[in-house]
Design a protein around this motif. Structure first.
Motif, short mmCIF file in Angstrom:
data_model
loop_
_atom_site.label_atom_id
_atom_site.label_comp_id
_atom_site.label_asym_id
_atom_site.label_seq_id
_atom_site.Cartn_x
_atom_site.Cartn_y
_atom_site.Cartn_z
N ARG A 67 0.38 -1.12 -0.39
CA ARG A 67 0.22 0.21 0.01
C ARG A 67 0.92 1.41 0.12
O ARG A 67 2.03 1.54 1.11
N ALA A 112 -3.98 7.36 -2.02
CA ALA A 112 -3.51 5.62 -1.53
C ALA A 112 -3.91 4.55 -2.67
O ALA A 112 -5.65 4.61 -2.77
N SER A 124 -4.98 14.12 -1.00
CA SER A 124 -4.23 12.37 -0.62
C SER A 124 -4.68 11.61 -1.58
O SER A 124 -5.81 11.68 -1.99
N ALA A 142 0.77 5.37 -0.06
CA ALA A 142 0.12 6.91 0.44
C ALA A 142 0.68 7.57 0.05
O ALA A 142 2.40 8.12 0.69
#
Length: 203
Positions: free
Chosen positions: A78, A93, A91, A80
């Motif tokens: 993952r 992710a 933002s 971000a």
């Protein structure tokens, strides 16, 4: 009489254990590693070189038959990112999912079969999902790793290993056509020298 009753189970035990390790069984492996040197190629930026990326981890499950272990790996990563300009904050992710059929083979063993020189080959297929993937965008990933390793059996059912070799990761990013914008496909590739530590159990 007791010896006769125990004879079948003892014979089974002889077949199950091969010297210092179990002969066959279900394998569970946890691993983590890192690319030591990376060569990244994209369609617009050419090729760049970097060293020592972040640590990656994953799981591998399969079956052991004497010298050969075959199975399926699962890796999850993952990423971000975020930025702030004045009163505006953004933002995103993304999560990368990868399934990797693979094989480990004991090439050379010590006399007590507790130390092995191994060979490993994995081929992975996956995708990337999340906020960082726009509507109408799809990402297909193809990876591989191949190379030698060492494995030490601390117990007939448990072993520690280390692997080093060449790894490749390729991605194809496709976007469907929208109003006034044609469909596009971009590709990128990464080839690296890879190192990995492994913990294995056979049951």
């Amino acid at each position: 009489a007791v010896a006769l009753l125990l004879a079948p189970s003892l014979a089974h035990a002889d077949k199950l254990y091969d010297g210092g390790q179990i002969d066959h069984g279900v394998v569970v492996e946890a691993h983590f590693g890192s690319e030591l040197v990376e060569l990244v190629t994209t369609g617009t930026a050419g090729t760049t070189v970097s060293t020592v990326s972040g640590v990656q981890g994953g799981l591998f499950g399969g079956y052991k038959i004497k010298r050969i272990i075959f199975g399926l790996g699962f890796d999850l990563a993952r990423t971000a990112t975020g930025s702030s300009t004045g009163n505006t904050t953004t933002s995103a992710a993304t999560t990368s999912i990868l399934f990797s059929p693979g094989m480990r083979v004991a090439i050379v063993r010590s006399a007590d079969k507790r130390v092995e020189l191994t060979g490993q080959f994995d081929m992975g297929f996956g995708t990337t999902v999340g906020d960082g993937v726009a509507p109408g965008e799809s990402v297909f990933r193809l990876t591989y790793d191949v190379g030698p390793g060492l494995r030490y059996w601390v117990h007939p059912q448990f072993a520690f290993g280390a692997f080093a070799g060449v790894a490749g990761a390729f991605a194809w990013d496709s976007r469907t056509a929208t109003a006034g914008v044609p469909s596009t496909t971009t590709s990128s590739g990464l080839t690296s020298i890879f190192a990995q530590l492994q913990v294995m159990g056979v049951f």
